[in-house]
Design an enzyme around this catalytic site. Structure first.
Site, PDB file in Angstrom:
ATOM      1  N   GLY A 124      43.244  15.133 -33.371  1.00  0.00           N
ATOM      2  CA  GLY A 124      43.353  16.412 -33.107  1.00  0.00           C
ATOM      3  C   GLY A 124      41.710  17.107 -33.040  1.00  0.00           C
ATOM      4  N   PRO A 128      41.993  25.597 -27.847  1.00  0.00           N
ATOM      5  CG  PRO A 128      43.896  27.054 -28.225  1.00  0.00           C
ATOM      6  CD  PRO A 128      43.266  25.717 -28.840  1.00  0.00           C
ATOM      7  CG  ASN A 129      39.424  30.198 -27.134  1.00  0.00           C
ATOM      8  OD1 ASN A 129      39.326  30.113 -26.045  1.00  0.00           O
ATOM      9  ND2 ASN A 129      39.888  30.875 -28.170  1.00  0.00           N
ATOM     10  CB  SER A 132      32.885  20.507 -22.977  1.00  0.00           C
ATOM     11  OG  SER A 132      33.560  20.276 -21.833  1.00  0.00           O
ATOM     12  CD  GLN A 339      42.789   8.689   4.576  1.00  0.00           C
ATOM     13  OE1 GLN A 339      42.985   9.384   3.772  1.00  0.00           O
ATOM     14  NE2 GLN A 339      42.794   9.043   5.934  1.00  0.00           N
ATOM     15  CD  GLU A 366      39.114   9.636 -25.768  1.00  0.00           C
ATOM     16  OE1 GLU A 366      37.991   8.968 -26.242  1.00  0.00           O
ATOM     17  OE2 GLU A 366      40.265   9.122 -25.814  1.00  0.00           O
ATOM     18  CB  THR A 368      34.353  16.913 -18.160  1.00  0.00           C
ATOM     19  OG1 THR A 368      32.986  17.276 -18.821  1.00  0.00           O
ATOM     20  CG2 THR A 368      35.552  17.601 -18.919  1.00  0.00           C
ATOM     21  CB  SER A 369      32.373  13.420 -14.731  1.00  0.00           C
ATOM     22  OG  SER A 369      33.665  12.341 -14.459  1.00  0.00           O
ATOM     23  CD  GLU A 370      31.741  18.311 -14.591  1.00  0.00           C
ATOM     24  OE1 GLU A 370      32.450  17.655 -15.559  1.00  0.00           O
ATOM     25  OE2 GLU A 370      31.802  17.741 -13.354  1.00  0.00           O
TER      26      GLU A 370
HETATM   27  C1  LIG Z   1      46.645  14.775 -21.028  1.00  0.00           C
HETATM   28  C2  LIG Z   1      45.423  15.137 -21.900  1.00  0.00           C
HETATM   29  C3  LIG Z   1      45.364  14.477 -23.052  1.00  0.00           C
HETATM   30  C4  LIG Z   1      44.213  14.873 -23.934  1.00  0.00           C
HETATM   31  N1  LIG Z   1      44.116  14.089 -25.149  1.00  0.00           N
HETATM   32  C5  LIG Z   1      43.388  14.538 -26.175  1.00  0.00           C
HETATM   33  C6  LIG Z   1      43.593  14.039 -27.487  1.00  0.00           C
HETATM   34  O1  LIG Z   1      44.182  13.111 -27.719  1.00  0.00           O
HETATM   35  N2  LIG Z   1      42.795  14.780 -28.485  1.00  0.00           N
HETATM   36  C7  LIG Z   1      41.861  15.858 -28.260  1.00  0.00           C
HETATM   37  O2  LIG Z   1      41.192  16.041 -28.991  1.00  0.00           O
HETATM   38  N3  LIG Z   1      41.689  16.040 -27.108  1.00  0.00           N
HETATM   39  C8  LIG Z   1      42.389  15.667 -25.896  1.00  0.00           C
HETATM   40  N4  LIG Z   1      42.487  16.130 -24.633  1.00  0.00           N
HETATM   41  C9  LIG Z   1      41.394  17.080 -24.277  1.00  0.00           C
HETATM   42  C10 LIG Z   1      40.277  17.057 -23.588  1.00  0.00           C
HETATM   43  O3  LIG Z   1      39.531  16.038 -24.152  1.00  0.00           O
HETATM   44  C11 LIG Z   1      39.676  18.019 -22.954  1.00  0.00           C
HETATM   45  O4  LIG Z   1      40.594  18.646 -22.100  1.00  0.00           O
HETATM   46  C12 LIG Z   1      38.321  17.718 -22.499  1.00  0.00           C
HETATM   47  O5  LIG Z   1      37.446  17.475 -23.341  1.00  0.00           O
HETATM   48  C13 LIG Z   1      37.733  18.911 -21.681  1.00  0.00           C
HETATM   49  O6  LIG Z   1      37.715  20.184 -22.483  1.00  0.00           O
HETATM   50  P1  LIG Z   1      38.544  21.597 -21.865  1.00  0.00           P
HETATM   51  O7  LIG Z   1      39.674  21.042 -21.178  1.00  0.00           O
HETATM   52  O8  LIG Z   1      38.630  22.635 -22.851  1.00  0.00           O
HETATM   53  O9  LIG Z   1      37.419  21.827 -20.550  1.00  0.00           O
HETATM   54  P2  LIG Z   1      36.116  22.870 -20.646  1.00  0.00           P
HETATM   55  O10 LIG Z   1      35.329  22.207 -21.836  1.00  0.00           O
HETATM   56  O11 LIG Z   1      36.488  24.394 -20.596  1.00  0.00           O
HETATM   57  O12 LIG Z   1      35.391  22.243 -19.260  1.00  0.00           O
HETATM   58  C14 LIG Z   1      35.744  23.274 -18.078  1.00  0.00           C
HETATM   59  C15 LIG Z   1      34.765  22.742 -17.183  1.00  0.00           C
HETATM   60  O13 LIG Z   1      33.498  23.059 -17.368  1.00  0.00           O
HETATM   61  C16 LIG Z   1      32.537  22.020 -17.517  1.00  0.00           C
HETATM   62  N5  LIG Z   1      31.730  22.276 -18.424  1.00  0.00           N
HETATM   63  C17 LIG Z   1      31.731  22.468 -19.739  1.00  0.00           C
HETATM   64  N6  LIG Z   1      30.686  22.677 -20.532  1.00  0.00           N
HETATM   65  C18 LIG Z   1      29.588  22.224 -19.495  1.00  0.00           C
HETATM   66  C19 LIG Z   1      28.064  22.035 -19.865  1.00  0.00           C
HETATM   67  N7  LIG Z   1      27.689  22.062 -20.981  1.00  0.00           N
HETATM   68  N8  LIG Z   1      27.547  21.611 -18.662  1.00  0.00           N
HETATM   69  C20 LIG Z   1      28.225  21.479 -17.530  1.00  0.00           C
HETATM   70  N9  LIG Z   1      29.392  21.637 -17.359  1.00  0.00           N
HETATM   71  C21 LIG Z   1      30.385  21.846 -18.303  1.00  0.00           C
HETATM   72  C22 LIG Z   1      33.469  21.002 -17.741  1.00  0.00           C
HETATM   73  O14 LIG Z   1      32.765  19.833 -17.480  1.00  0.00           O
HETATM   74  C23 LIG Z   1      34.521  21.135 -16.936  1.00  0.00           C
HETATM   75  O15 LIG Z   1      34.414  20.824 -15.535  1.00  0.00           O
HETATM   76  C24 LIG Z   1      43.407  15.822 -23.430  1.00  0.00           C
HETATM   77  C25 LIG Z   1      43.458  16.406 -22.512  1.00  0.00           C
HETATM   78  C26 LIG Z   1      44.603  16.132 -21.591  1.00  0.00           C
HETATM   79  C27 LIG Z   1      44.585  16.832 -20.379  1.00  0.00           C
END
Ligand SMILES: Cc1cc2nc3c(=O)[nH]c(=O)nc-3n(C[C@H](O)[C@H](O)[C@H](O)COP(=O)(O)OP(=O)(O)OC[C@H]3O[C@@H](n4cnc5c(N)ncnc54)[C@H](O)[C@@H]3O)c2cc1C
Length: 383
Positions: A124, A128-129, A132, A339, A366, A368-370
């Site tokens: 975990g 929510p807040n 990344s 496709q 784990e 994002t690509s960014e």
């Molecule tokens: C099905 C599923 C399973 C998951 N399993 C786990 C789990 O087991 N344990 C766990 O802890 N989490 C888990 N996650 C959470 C996952 O790791 C997060 O969703 C992910 O890290 C992105 O966080 P966020 O969704 O809050 O997006 P945000 O951090 O809010 O990002 C939103 C967008 O902003 C971009 N962004 C944010 N910061 C920057 C930056 N500095 N520079 C450029 N772009 C940026 C991101 O790349 C993204 O495109 C899971 C998520 C899903 C959907």
């Protein structure tokens, strides 16, 4: 250099592939449709030895190298993302931190049932807040006598709310460091602890047969010795766990890309338009050539990262590259494969429709690509 896998790895690949083809492929679409986590398949995967592969035998694991675990994950992902998610998260995020950072007593207590697949552990991190920016964890743990009192919540946690979830390893804020940043500590919270509640999340686009949950902590008290490692080591645990987890997400991207390629190839061979197989139109065979080339590159990059890890060499940069590249290669492969399927690729009767949806999480979970590009930029001095 040697690009040949060992006989042991080849046998492992074949046995997991046969299992995935026979036991998972026939039911994957239906479970996805019903959003159902299959305890039956979970048990079968555990009986096959897919949990605790990299854990030493003294704690009930298989004592295998990391590349073996990655090959197994790749083969499950070749037929289904949800089952691969259960395996990848169960191992890298659940078993991994307990094995690498737990003390002797914690390892002896928690690892054997987890390696037998009787229990699942969740990691975990995300809130929510704090996604990344996971270091900005707002869940707090305060020491009160001989107990930690935890308050806060986590979201999107894989394997967090199944019937066999034994608990979660939770990243908490336990103070403020001298530099003003949060002091983070990872704490083991067992299922059933008063004040801890896990709720399954539904209506996902992807990984619909895997368990995703929200975790809530309200004055949740756990014994003082429930922390992993020394208090304040949480940031280090988070980074180490994510490095390993990125290899398994890479494996899911690679396996998913391979599966999509094979579905596209088969369909293109069989589909006849204008009196010919659509494969005979060069635009289509070139798509498959591009897919095969990228899959080859992805496999080399991922296996090299695993090799570095197995040699105890730094692998963080390569893990981020492999996670980034494999997940984006799968994106291009599922796009090409849909496709090639034309309209049928958009129908649930065809597995490629599920692959197309399942792929998207790999570019988000784990890191994002960014975020991967940020990690790589730092490692190559491009900041
Ligand atoms: C099905 C599923 C399973 C998951 N399993 C786990 C789990 O087991 N344990 C766990 O802890 N989490 C888990 N996650 C959470 C996952 O790791 C997060 O969703 C992910 O890290 C992105 O966080 P966020 O969704 O809050 O997006 P945000 O951090 O809010 O990002 C939103 C967008 O902003 C971009 N962004 C944010 N910061 C920057 C930056 N500095 N520079 C450029 N772009 C940026 C991101 O790349 C993204 O495109 C899971 C998520 C899903 C959907």
């Amino acid at each position: 250099m040697d690009f040949i896998l060992s006989t042991e790895h080849e046998i492992l690949r074949k046995s997991v592939r046969d299992f995935a083809e026979n036991e998972i492929k026939p039911i994957a679409g239906d479970l996805d449709e019903r959003e159902e986590f299959s305890y039956e398949t979970m048990k079968a995967m555990a009986d096959l030895g897919l949990f605790g592969m990299f854990v030493s035998e003294e704690y009930g694991g298989q004592g295998m190298d990391y590349i073996g675990y990655i090959i197994a994950t790749e083969e499950i992902a070749r037929v289904d993302g949800s089952h691969a998610a259960t395996v990848a998260a169960g191992n890298s995020l659940g078993i991994g931190p307990l094995y690498y950072y737990g003390n002797e007593e914690q390892k002896r207590k928690y690892l054997p049932p987890a390696c037998r697949g009787e229990t699942l552990w969740a990691f975990g991190l995300t809130e929510p807040n704090a996604g990344s920016d996971a270091g900005n964890t707002q869940t707090t743990a305060v020491l009160d006598g001989d107990e930690w009192v935890i308050n806060g919540s986590k979201i999107f946690i894989t394997n967090g709310a199944t019937d066999i979830t034994a608990g979660a390893i939770v990243l908490t804020k336990t103070g403020t460091r001298r530099d003003g940043k949060s002091e983070l500590t990872t704490i083991i919270v067992e299922t059933g602890t008063p004040g801890f509640e896990a709720k399954a999340m539904h209506k996902k686009m992807m990984w619909r047969a895997s368990n995703t949950s929200e975790l809530y902590f309200e004055d949740c008290r756990v014994p003082r010795d429930s922390i992993l490692g020394p208090s304040g080591d949480g940031f280090h645990h988070m980074l180490g766990t994510l490095d390993g987890g990125r290899l398994s997400i890479g494996a899911m991207g690679l396996g998913g890309a391979q599966g999509a390629f094979e579905l596209g190839l088969k369909y293109a061979r069989e589909r006849v338009q204008f009196g010919k197989s659509i494969m005979s139109f060069q635009v289509n065979s070139f798509k498959l050539a591009d897919m095969a080339t990228e899959i080859e590159c992805a496999r080399l990059l991922l296996y090299k990262a695993c090799w570095l890890r197995d040699q105890n060499m730094p692998f963080g940069k390569e893990a981020a590259m492999a996670k980034l590249y494999c997940s984006e290669v799968m994106g291009r492969c599922v796009d090409h494969a849909v496709q090639l399927h034309g309209g049928y690729g958009l129908m649930k009767e065809y597995d490629i429709e599920r692959f197309y949806r399942d792929h998207k999480l790999l570019e988000i979970g784990e890191g994002t690509s960014e975020v991967q590009r940020i990690v790589i930029s730092r490692q190559i001095g491009a900041v």
